[in-house]
Scaffold this motif. Structure first.
Motif, PDB file in Angstrom:
ATOM      1  N   MET A   1      -5.147  -1.881  -5.408  1.00 18.07           N
ATOM      2  CA  MET A   1      -5.592  -3.234  -5.064  1.00 18.07           C
ATOM      3  C   MET A   1      -4.383  -4.034  -4.598  1.00 18.07           C
ATOM      4  SD  MET A   1      -8.138  -5.473  -4.992  1.00 18.07           S
ATOM      5  CE  MET A   1      -9.435  -4.854  -6.001  1.00 18.07           C
ATOM      6  N   ILE A   2      -4.552  -4.755  -3.536  1.00 16.84           N
ATOM      7  CA  ILE A   2      -3.480  -5.579  -2.975  1.00 16.84           C
ATOM      8  C   ILE A   2      -3.678  -7.020  -3.463  1.00 16.84           C
ATOM      9  CG2 ILE A   2      -2.511  -6.494  -0.850  1.00 16.84           C
ATOM     10  CD1 ILE A   2      -3.466  -3.789   0.442  1.00 16.84           C
ATOM     11  N   ASP A   3      -2.666  -7.546  -4.142  1.00 11.79           N
ATOM     12  CA  ASP A   3      -2.738  -8.907  -4.668  1.00 11.79           C
ATOM     13  C   ASP A   3      -2.303  -9.920  -3.616  1.00 11.79           C
ATOM     14  OD1 ASP A   3      -3.625  -8.110  -7.204  1.00 11.79           O
ATOM     15  OD2 ASP A   3      -1.577  -7.739  -7.873  1.00 11.79           O
ATOM     16  N   THR A   4      -2.961 -11.067  -3.610  1.00 12.87           N
ATOM     17  CA  THR A   4      -2.689 -12.111  -2.623  1.00 12.87           C
ATOM     18  C   THR A   4      -1.444 -12.926  -2.964  1.00 12.87           C
ATOM     19  OG1 THR A   4      -5.052 -12.270  -2.184  1.00 12.87           O
ATOM     20  CG2 THR A   4      -3.695 -14.106  -1.420  1.00 12.87           C
ATOM     21  N   ASN A  55     -10.061  -0.563  -2.462  1.00 13.16           N
ATOM     22  CA  ASN A  55      -9.638  -1.688  -1.633  1.00 13.16           C
ATOM     23  C   ASN A  55      -8.150  -1.611  -1.338  1.00 13.16           C
ATOM     24  OD1 ASN A  55     -12.192  -2.939  -1.414  1.00 13.16           O
ATOM     25  ND2 ASN A  55     -11.945  -3.715  -3.488  1.00 13.16           N
ATOM     26  N   GLU A  56      -7.721  -0.462  -0.834  1.00 15.59           N
ATOM     27  CA  GLU A  56      -6.292  -0.275  -0.596  1.00 15.59           C
ATOM     28  C   GLU A  56      -5.819  -0.805   0.744  1.00 15.59           C
ATOM     29  OE1 GLU A  56      -8.076   3.896   0.378  1.00 15.59           O
ATOM     30  OE2 GLU A  56      -7.634   3.120  -1.588  1.00 15.59           O
ATOM     31  N   THR A 145      -2.182  -7.346   8.533  1.00 12.16           N
ATOM     32  CA  THR A 145      -2.847  -6.139   8.075  1.00 12.16           C
ATOM     33  C   THR A 145      -1.915  -5.446   7.096  1.00 12.16           C
ATOM     34  OG1 THR A 145      -3.902  -5.945  10.238  1.00 12.16           O
ATOM     35  CG2 THR A 145      -3.964  -4.006   8.811  1.00 12.16           C
ATOM     36  N   VAL A 146      -2.420  -5.162   5.904  1.00 13.60           N
ATOM     37  CA  VAL A 146      -1.591  -4.548   4.872  1.00 13.60           C
ATOM     38  C   VAL A 146      -2.320  -3.351   4.259  1.00 13.60           C
ATOM     39  CG1 VAL A 146      -0.356  -6.682   4.318  1.00 13.60           C
ATOM     40  CG2 VAL A 146      -2.438  -6.148   3.098  1.00 13.60           C
ATOM     41  N   THR A 147      -1.527  -2.448   3.711  1.00 16.19           N
ATOM     42  CA  THR A 147      -2.068  -1.275   3.072  1.00 16.19           C
ATOM     43  C   THR A 147      -1.280  -0.980   1.800  1.00 16.19           C
ATOM     44  OG1 THR A 147      -2.788   1.003   3.436  1.00 16.19           O
ATOM     45  CG2 THR A 147      -0.647   0.390   4.348  1.00 16.19           C
ATOM     46  N   SER A 148      -1.899  -0.280   0.878  1.00 20.69           N
ATOM     47  CA  SER A 148      -1.191   0.139  -0.340  1.00 20.69           C
ATOM     48  C   SER A 148      -0.153   1.187   0.042  1.00 20.69           C
ATOM     49  CB  SER A 148      -2.157   0.736  -1.355  1.00 20.69           C
ATOM     50  OG  SER A 148      -3.075  -0.244  -1.777  1.00 20.69           O
ATOM     51  N   PRO A 149       1.011   1.159  -0.618  1.00 20.11           N
ATOM     52  CA  PRO A 149       2.050   2.135  -0.262  1.00 20.11           C
ATOM     53  C   PRO A 149       1.667   3.555  -0.651  1.00 20.11           C
ATOM     54  CG  PRO A 149       2.768   0.738  -2.082  1.00 20.11           C
ATOM     55  CD  PRO A 149       1.411   0.264  -1.652  1.00 20.11           C
TER      56      PRO A 149
END
Length: 149
Positions: A1-4, A55-56, A145-149
């Motif tokens: 999960m990507i935190d804001t 939700n990565e 646009t972001v993604t989990s590493p």
């Protein structure tokens, strides 16, 4: 999960460092600056692998409001359109400018827990003068646009 929140903090730091102007997260920055930015989180969309649904991946949209106002040391001064456009240009360059040789972004955006894979302008609301306060402001939106590493 990507935190804001960590992303917002990192983006505010990038903008402040690259522009040399103070940035407030959702409010006017501390002190009494004559020109500054206010960073607003607007929206996010999330996505992920169909089976894990973690939700990565996410798209985060922010508004950067530039404010050009009177000099606190000169009560008869006014914010100017030139100053406002300079602030807009500085913000756009801080977020979107790339090195022409490497095509990497000039200003790295490093956020724990995610990797930025894209940045784009998402629209401009234009300029708004407020003659009674001698303040001018503008708003630009950017999507990351972001993604989990």
């Amino acid at each position: 999960m990507i935190d804001t929140h960590p992303f917002t903090t990192a983006l505010a730091a990038l903008l402040a460092t690259a522009s040399g102007r103070p940035v407030g997260e959702g409010r006017r920055p501390d002190g009494d600056p004559s020109s500054y930015y206010i960073l607003y989180f607007i929206t996010r969309t999330t996505d992920g692998a169909p089976f894990s649904d973690l939700n990565e991946d996410a798209e985060l949209t922010y508004q950067v409001s530039a404010v050009s106002g009177p000099d606190p040391d000169d009560p008869d001064s006014y914010g100017t359109q030139d100053q406002l456009q300079w602030l807009d240009d500085k913000a756009r360059r801080a977020i979107l400018e790339r090195d022409p040789n490497t095509r990497r972004w000039i200003n790295a955006l490093t956020v724990a827990g995610c990797r930025v894979t894209g940045r784009r302008a998402a629209g401009e609301a234009g300029e708004t003068p407020d003659p009674s306060d001698a303040i001018m402001s503008s708003a630009q939106r950017f999507t990351f646009t972001v993604t989990s590493p």
